[in-house]
Structure formats: structure tokens, C-alpha cells
Design an enzyme around this catalytic site. Structure first.
Site, PDB file in Angstrom:
ATOM      1  N   TYR A   1     -10.542 -42.053 -39.227  1.00  0.00           N
ATOM      2  CA  TYR A   1      -9.668 -42.884 -40.060  1.00  0.00           C
ATOM      3  C   TYR A   1      -8.871 -43.878 -39.216  1.00  0.00           C
ATOM      4  CZ  TYR A   1     -10.264 -39.821 -44.151  1.00  0.00           C
ATOM      5  OH  TYR A   1     -10.760 -39.121 -45.209  1.00  0.00           O
TER       6      TYR A   1
ATOM      7  N   LYS B   1      10.821 -13.041 -38.930  1.00  0.00           N
ATOM      8  CA  LYS B   1      10.982 -13.984 -40.045  1.00  0.00           C
ATOM      9  C   LYS B   1       9.747 -14.888 -40.150  1.00  0.00           C
ATOM     10  CE  LYS B   1      13.605 -17.054 -37.006  1.00  0.00           C
ATOM     11  NZ  LYS B   1      14.974 -17.405 -36.547  1.00  0.00           N
TER      12      LYS B   1
HETATM   13  C1  LIG Z   1      15.067 -17.108 -35.157  1.00  0.00           C
HETATM   14  C2  LIG Z   1      16.263 -16.410 -34.635  1.00  0.00           C
HETATM   15  C3  LIG Z   1      16.172 -15.574 -33.520  1.00  0.00           C
HETATM   16  C4  LIG Z   1      14.928 -15.461 -32.681  1.00  0.00           C
HETATM   17  O1  LIG Z   1      14.834 -16.613 -31.876  1.00  0.00           O
HETATM   18  P1  LIG Z   1      13.634 -16.841 -30.817  1.00  0.00           P
HETATM   19  O2  LIG Z   1      14.022 -18.080 -30.120  1.00  0.00           O
HETATM   20  O3  LIG Z   1      12.408 -16.988 -31.644  1.00  0.00           O
HETATM   21  O4  LIG Z   1      13.588 -15.645 -29.949  1.00  0.00           O
HETATM   22  C5  LIG Z   1      17.290 -14.837 -33.154  1.00  0.00           C
HETATM   23  N1  LIG Z   1      18.457 -14.958 -33.848  1.00  0.00           N
HETATM   24  C6  LIG Z   1      18.587 -15.785 -34.902  1.00  0.00           C
HETATM   25  C7  LIG Z   1      19.898 -15.876 -35.590  1.00  0.00           C
HETATM   26  C8  LIG Z   1      17.504 -16.547 -35.326  1.00  0.00           C
HETATM   27  O5  LIG Z   1      17.646 -17.394 -36.360  1.00  0.00           O
END
Ligand SMILES: *Cc1c(COP(=O)(O)O)cnc(C)c1O
Length: 400
Positions: free
Chosen positions: A287, A58
Site C-alpha cells: 500500500y 493485569k
Molecule cells: C502495571 C503495574 C505494575 C507492574 O509494572 P511492571 O512495570 O509491568 O513491572 C506495578 N504496580 C502498578 C500500580 C501497576 O499499575
């Protein structure tokens, strides 16, 4: 990779003159090691065996480029992918289809974690995306789409066991168990739940969520189950069930808080030194005049800023690495520039154009995140679009 071999590495990666000019003109170079991602996937697969090891890609594979990462993982043997949204699913399906045989029965499976928005069901089916259904209403809509298609369409079901974020809550789980025909109309392929505290092995939530997941799944038709994210893989076999869903660990983020990181580093980020100035009278830097130098000091200005996702919260807290020295970030991070106190570095190592390691073997992503007051996930998904991206370690397809 060290900063001293950045130049030659770039030269060997970039064949054409046009690409080389782009690399020289780039203000920052982001190197992504696809071989390390594949090696991390294989390590997780071996740890989770006999459970299947999927990959969570994702948010553009956590900012690293799903179009390159997804095929690399498929080449390593990954058969199941998770994305968050429909658009990400379409991109992943395209990346997987390119150059692949048209054998749809054998093609990798893609799940969309955020579910199918009402009205989008037919498009999901057209792209062969499986929604992770998060409510009774989504189940009913998917059942209607299945009837329209003339066969049960595959989908996963998310059971909330403690995140209070997505998935059927306890009441909905009971209602579904009382009317199992509601799921009979869909092609249920996977039950998932998500751990809230998996990076803390001793946290009581882990066992509590496992009991809730087991109890809820027992009320529903028999089905493969998936529970573990990256950190969950390291909680041991009781958490692996039939399929694990690592994301962060694939990209080199440490899975367990306070323990050594077993994953290979994936990302290197180098900025360029634009100027080095010697300060010999008391002065302030940047800054807000938030950093003051009182004695002779050498300041290097580097070509990366918060517009590149080099977080402004690193102001006066981050570090860089150059000429064999870890150097403190001083003053505020600007939009396009960041300043470092390089007094400890021999001047001959600080020529204009020299590369400063901002993320890499000497500045692991988790250390950068800690200095910024955040987590490695946010550092990676914030990485900007201005960097010249170099992918290395790609598996070449072997013609047969
Ligand atoms: C993002 C996500 C994962 C992966 O999690 P990590 O901690 O990055 O391994 C797995 N299951 C769900 C439902 C997620 O939203």
C-alpha cells in the site's frame, strides 16, 4: 526455539488430529513458555528477598493469557496477584480456585489496582477481591461495606508520590492522617505507591518518590508497604520494602533501559510464508507504494498483519528472522499480511508454509518494540486473537 523446529514442536504439542489441523491452518503461532515465566518469577523473588514477590497479571497477563499464567505462577509459589479490574479479578480467582483445596485462609490474595467502583463493594467481597483504594471516598465506601459485612474487609491503599495518576494526593494524605479513624474501619493490609522512572536507575524521581512515600506512610497506621514494579526490583533493597509487584519482567521484558536483559524470553511468534516472489524489474511493494525495489529481489509475504497486533508502525522498520538470516520488513504492514525482503535467504529455506520468526530469541520483544516506536508492554498486550496459541513448560501438579 528456531523456525526449523517449529513444525516438530507443534507436532509434539498437539495430540489430537483436530488440534493438529487447527495448528496447520493457523496463520500465526504464538508460543508462550510458562516455565520461563515461573523461572523469571523465581529470579525476582530471589532478588527481592526477604520482601514477598507478588505478580502483576493485569490485561490478561500482559496479553499472554491469565487463565494459564496465573495457575503457573501459583504453582511456582506466588501468593499475591494484582489485576487492574474487577472482571480480571474474577477470572484470576476462578483460575486459582480450579483444582485447589477449599482452604480460604491459605488461598492467594488478589488486589484490584483500579479500585472498587461505587456500588460494587459487596461483589468484591463475594469474590474475595481486595480493592486498592485510591481516594477518601473509596475508603469511606469500603468502610461502609465493612460495617455491612460485620467485619473489616481487607484492602490496600494507594498513595500518589509522583505519578499523578491514581491514589491519594498529598492533600488527601494529610486529611487522612488527621482522621485516622477513617482507615480504622477497614482492614488495611497494604500501602502502595508506584514509581514513574524506575527503568532509569539514576533518575532523581526515584529517590524523591521514596522520600515522599516514607513520609506519607509514617503518618498512617503501621502497615506492610509495596513500591517496586519490575524495574523497581532492580533499584536495590531500599526499594523492596515488604512486597514487590513485578509484571513486565515476568514476561521477558527488559527491566532496565540500556542494560543487558537478565530475564528469560517467554514469547515466540511465528508467521507463515504464503508466497515468495522474484522481482526482476523495478517495482513497488504494498500500500502507498512506500517501498521501491530497483534490482533483482525476492519478497516473502507472511500471514500476519496489524489485525494480529503486529503493529503498522513496523512498516519499513521491522525485521523477521528466517533461514538463519535477519530480513528487513519492506512496505507497509497490511491487515493480514506483511512483506519481507528475503533476497539474502537461500530459496530452499523459503518454501510456502515456512515459519518466519517475528518475535523470539532472534527478535526479542524489546527490539520489536523499539522498531515500532513503542515499548514491549504494548507489543505484548496487542498480540491478537487469531494466533494458534501453544503453552509449554507447564508444571504438572504432583498428586500426593
Ligand atoms: C502495571 C503495574 C505494575 C507492574 O509494572 P511492571 O512495570 O509491568 O513491572 C506495578 N504496580 C502498578 C500500580 C501497576 O499499575
Amino acid at each position: 526455539m528456531t523456525e526449523s523446529d517449529l513444525g516438530s514442536d507443534l507436532g509434539s504439542d498437539l495430540g489430537s488430529d483436530g488440534a493438529a489441523v487447527t495448528a496447520i491452518a493457523a496463520q500465526g503461532v504464538l508460543t508462550i513458555d510458562l516455565g520461563a515465566i515461573a523461572a523469571n518469577w523465581r529470579q525476582l523473588r530471589d532478588r527481592a528477598r526477604p520482601a514477598e514477590c507478588a505478580a502483576v497479571v493485569k490485561a490478561d497477563a500482559y496479553g499472554l493469557g491469565a487463565a494459564r499464567v496465573v495457575p503457573a505462577l501459583a504453582a511456582a509459589g506466588c501468593q499475591t496477584f494484582f489485576v487492574a479490574t474487577f472482571d480480571e479479578g474474577v477470572l484470576a480467582r476462578g483460575a486459582l480456585s480450579r483444582g485447589a483445596a477449599a482452604d480460604r485462609a491459605a488461598e492467594p490474595v488478589i488486589y484490584v489496582l483500579n479500585g472498587a467502583p461505587a456500588g460494587a463493594e459487596a461483589e468484591f467481597a463475594r469474590w474475595r477481591l481486595r480493592p486498592v483504594l485510591n481516594s477518601l471516598a473509596e475508603i469511606d465506601a469500603w468502610a461502609a461495606a465493612s460495617r455491612a459485612a460485620g467485619h473489616p474487609l481487607p484492602a490496600a491503599l494507594h498513595l500518589d508520590t509522583g505519578m499523578s495518576r491514581l491514589g491519594l494526593d498529598a492533600g488527601e494524605q494529610r486529611r487522612l492522617a488527621a482522621f485516622p479513624e477513617r482507615v480504622a474501619a477497614i482492614g488495611l493490609t497494604l500501602l502502595i505507591s508506584h514509581l514513574a522512572c524506575a527503568d532509569e536507575p539514576d533518575h532523581p524521581m526515584n529517590g524523591e518518590q521514596r522520600r515522599r512515600f516514607t513520609a506519607a506512610a509514617a503518618m498512617l497506621p503501621a502497615c506492610r508497604r509495596s513500591f517496586a514494579n519490575s524495574s523497581g526490583v532492580f533499584l536495590g533493597p531500599a526499594y523492596h520494602l515488604q512486597l514487590v509487584r513485578p509484571g513486565a519482567a515476568l514476561y521477558g521484558i527488559a527491566p532496565t533501559a540500556g542494560a543487558p536483559n537478565p530475564m528469560a524470553g517467554v514469547v515466540a511468534l511465528h508467521g507463515r510464508v504464503l508466497q515468495v516472489r522474484e522481482i526482476d524489474t523495478p517495482r513497488t511493494v504494498g500500500y502507498g507504494a512506500s517501498h521501491r525495489v530497483d534490482g533483482p529481489t525476492r519478497i516473502a509475504t507472511v500471514s500476519v498483519g496489524y489485525a494480529d497486533g503486529f503493529l503498522r508502525s513496523l512498516s519499513n522498520r521491522g525485521c523477521g528472522f528466517i533461514g538463519g538470516h535477519t530480513v528487513p520488513l519492506v512496505g507497509r504492514v497490511s491487515m493480514d499480511l506483511t512483506t519481507f525482503d528475503v533476497s539474502a535467504v537461500p530459496p530452499e529455506r523459503l518454501t510456502a508454509g515456512a515459519a518466519m520468526e517475528l518475535i523470539g530469541p532472534n527478535r526479542p520483544v524489546d527490539a520489536v518494540a523499539e522498531a515500532a516506536g513503542t515499548i514491549g508492554y504494548e507489543v505484548l498486550t496487542s498480540l491478537g486473537r487469531r494466533y494458534h496459541r501453544v503453552y509449554r513448560g507447564e508444571m504438572k501438579a504432583v498428586p500426593c
